[in-house]
Design an enzyme around this catalytic site. Structure first.
Site, PDB file in Angstrom:
ATOM      1  N   LYS A 120      55.611  19.259  22.381  1.00  0.00           N
ATOM      2  CA  LYS A 120      56.057  17.928  23.509  1.00  0.00           C
ATOM      3  C   LYS A 120      54.727  17.451  24.020  1.00  0.00           C
ATOM      4  O   LYS A 120      53.296  18.166  23.317  1.00  0.00           O
ATOM      5  CB  LYS A 120      56.980  18.797  24.734  1.00  0.00           C
ATOM      6  CG  LYS A 120      55.739  20.090  25.371  1.00  0.00           C
ATOM      7  CD  LYS A 120      56.439  20.479  26.502  1.00  0.00           C
ATOM      8  CE  LYS A 120      55.650  21.833  27.110  1.00  0.00           C
ATOM      9  NZ  LYS A 120      56.719  23.274  27.269  1.00  0.00           N
ATOM     10  N   TYR A 124      28.095   9.538  42.211  1.00  0.00           N
ATOM     11  CA  TYR A 124      28.762   9.736  43.478  1.00  0.00           C
ATOM     12  C   TYR A 124      28.570  10.267  44.495  1.00  0.00           C
ATOM     13  O   TYR A 124      28.656  11.806  44.461  1.00  0.00           O
ATOM     14  CB  TYR A 124      30.689   8.724  43.290  1.00  0.00           C
ATOM     15  CG  TYR A 124      30.233   7.842  42.246  1.00  0.00           C
ATOM     16  CD1 TYR A 124      29.833   6.718  43.289  1.00  0.00           C
ATOM     17  CD2 TYR A 124      30.704   7.765  41.390  1.00  0.00           C
ATOM     18  CE1 TYR A 124      30.425   5.234  42.290  1.00  0.00           C
ATOM     19  CE2 TYR A 124      31.561   6.185  40.585  1.00  0.00           C
ATOM     20  CZ  TYR A 124      31.248   5.365  40.969  1.00  0.00           C
ATOM     21  OH  TYR A 124      31.433   4.006  40.057  1.00  0.00           O
TER      22      TYR A 124
HETATM   23  C1  LIG Z   1      56.665  24.535  26.924  1.00  0.00           C
HETATM   24  C2  LIG Z   1      57.338  25.214  26.664  1.00  0.00           C
HETATM   25  C3  LIG Z   1      57.446  26.278  26.315  1.00  0.00           C
HETATM   26  C4  LIG Z   1      55.670  26.642  25.331  1.00  0.00           C
HETATM   27  O1  LIG Z   1      54.803  27.113  25.702  1.00  0.00           O
HETATM   28  P1  LIG Z   1      53.545  27.775  25.661  1.00  0.00           P
HETATM   29  O2  LIG Z   1      53.155  28.385  26.904  1.00  0.00           O
HETATM   30  O3  LIG Z   1      52.496  26.286  25.260  1.00  0.00           O
HETATM   31  O4  LIG Z   1      53.410  28.325  24.468  1.00  0.00           O
HETATM   32  C5  LIG Z   1      58.029  27.252  24.990  1.00  0.00           C
HETATM   33  N1  LIG Z   1      59.008  27.319  25.771  1.00  0.00           N
HETATM   34  C6  LIG Z   1      59.407  26.068  26.981  1.00  0.00           C
HETATM   35  C7  LIG Z   1      60.878  26.170  27.515  1.00  0.00           C
HETATM   36  C8  LIG Z   1      58.432  25.575  27.542  1.00  0.00           C
HETATM   37  O5  LIG Z   1      59.173  24.150  28.636  1.00  0.00           O
END
Ligand SMILES: *Cc1c(COP(=O)(O)O)cnc(C)c1O
Length: 359
Positions: A34, A254
């Site tokens: 994702k 800044y």
């Molecule tokens: C993003 C996600 C993962 C992966 O989690 P990590 O901590 O990056 O391994 C697994 N399950 C779900 C439902 C997620 O949304």
């Protein structure tokens, strides 16, 4: 050309996927890709894992479409399910593995006239209280979906809230809630994110869901990626584009927030918050120049940041600067900036070109 690049080591991602699989022999694993593969580039990461991965997991249909275009057969898990009724037809055409996490989703799914049955992952709210059904709701919908013609496999999924804090009592409670519905007939079960893959064998079930570990960062505050056998996948590299001497009492950047306490040499680096470097990183946050640690000095600007080179007199304009990566764990930069590696990696912006290494 602006000297800023994110070099992505695809071999490291393959290595890290293999680490996840080795933690749980005989189980399968959805590579979580994702958010543009946590900033690493969805297309390249899916291609790199296409032979090796048992499946991929994404956050939305748009991402699933992109994965399907690269891989005709892979199982693709839609982690949050569909967001509107109109999406189920496309989900069926793409042959997705679909999470159902709420009443409306089940109703829309059952009302859709799908071109083929789908693998369904009923989500249990085991305690995180973000998505999913209570035990009672899950039992009710299990009974209903078990008979439904639109369902191929009926599977179970849940997600941990605190697996990144080892020994947290909530993890035990969530695991018990999950085990408490396993009297129901499910074809596959999935519970473990990276943290649980690495430290909670009892949570491995049938399908793992490794995300952050694939990219060589740690889910844990107190346990580094290298200790876990993970290889960093992204190295963010810029250059020194200017150097100057700053007298005692003069300020940098800044807000004039950084004041020279000694005669100082300040370097300007070609990376800023519009590239995804955290603006809230305080002075002192580490960077590497010529392989040596130097400290961020003053506020991060949109396109640049400044570092204290006083203890590195050999540094010159044109020197390479590593913001994080192979020699400087992203988790260390994240900790200094009060965030986590997940956020830094996934927020590297489109402006930063990705360069890929495959061996
Ligand atoms: C993003 C996600 C993962 C992966 O989690 P990590 O901590 O990056 O391994 C697994 N399950 C779900 C439902 C997620 O949304």
């Amino acid at each position: 050309m602006r000297p800023l690049v994110a070099t992505i080591d695809l071999a490291a991602i393959r290595h890290n996927y293999a680490v996840a699989k080795r933690c749980a022999p005989g189980r399968q694993a959805f590579a979580v890709v994702k958010a543009n593969a946590y900033g690493h580039g969805l297309g390249e990461v899916v291609a790199a894992l296409s032979e090796q991965a048992d499946g991929f997991a994404v956050a939305c249909l748009e991402e699933a479409v992109a994965v399907r275009a690269l891989h005709a057969e892979a199982r693709i898990l839609l982690l949050e399910g569909c967001f509107e009724a109109a999406e189920y037809q496309l989900a069926a055409q793409l042959g997705l593995d679909l999470v159902l996490q709420g009443e409306q989703q089940v109703a829309d799914f059952l009302a859709a006239k799908l071109s083929r049955p789908l693998n369904i992952w009923l989500k249990l709210d085991s305690g995180m209280h973000r998505l999913g059904f209570s035990e009672l709701g899950l039992r009710t919908w299990h009974a209903r979906l078990h008979e439904a013609a639109a369902v191929a496999e009926l599977n179970l999924l849940s997600h941990f809230a605190c697996a990144d804090e080892r020994g947290h009592e909530m993890t035990e409670q969530q695991l018990e809630a999950f085990l408490g519905v396993l009297d129901l007939d499910f074809t596959q079960r999935s519970l473990a994110n990276s943290a649980a893959i690495l430290t909670i064998p009892a949570a491995h079930m049938d399908w793992l869901r490794p995300g952050i570990m694939l990219y060589g960062a740690t889910p844990f505050a107190e346990l580094g990626a290298a200790e876990l056998g993970l290889e960093p996948a992204m190295t963010l590299t810029a250059q020194l584009i200017a150097c100057r001497e700053v007298a005692v009492g003069e300020s940098v950047g800044y807000g004039a927030g950084w004041l020279a306490q000694r005669p100082s040499r300040i370097g300007t680096v070609s990376c800023g918050y519009a590239d995804g470097y955290p603006r809230h990183a305080p002075s002192g946050t580490p960077l590497l120049v010529r392989g040596q640690r130097v400290a961020l000095a003053g506020r991060v600007s949109m396109d640049m940041l400044t570092v204290d080179l006083t203890d590195l007199p050999a540094a010159r304009v044109g020197d390479e600067v590593q913001l994080w990566g192979a020699q400087l764990p992203v988790d260390e930069v994240a900790r200094a900036a009060g965030t986590i590696g997940y956020e830094l990696l996934s927020k590297v912006t489109q402006r930063v070109p990705r360069r890929y290494r495959n061996a």
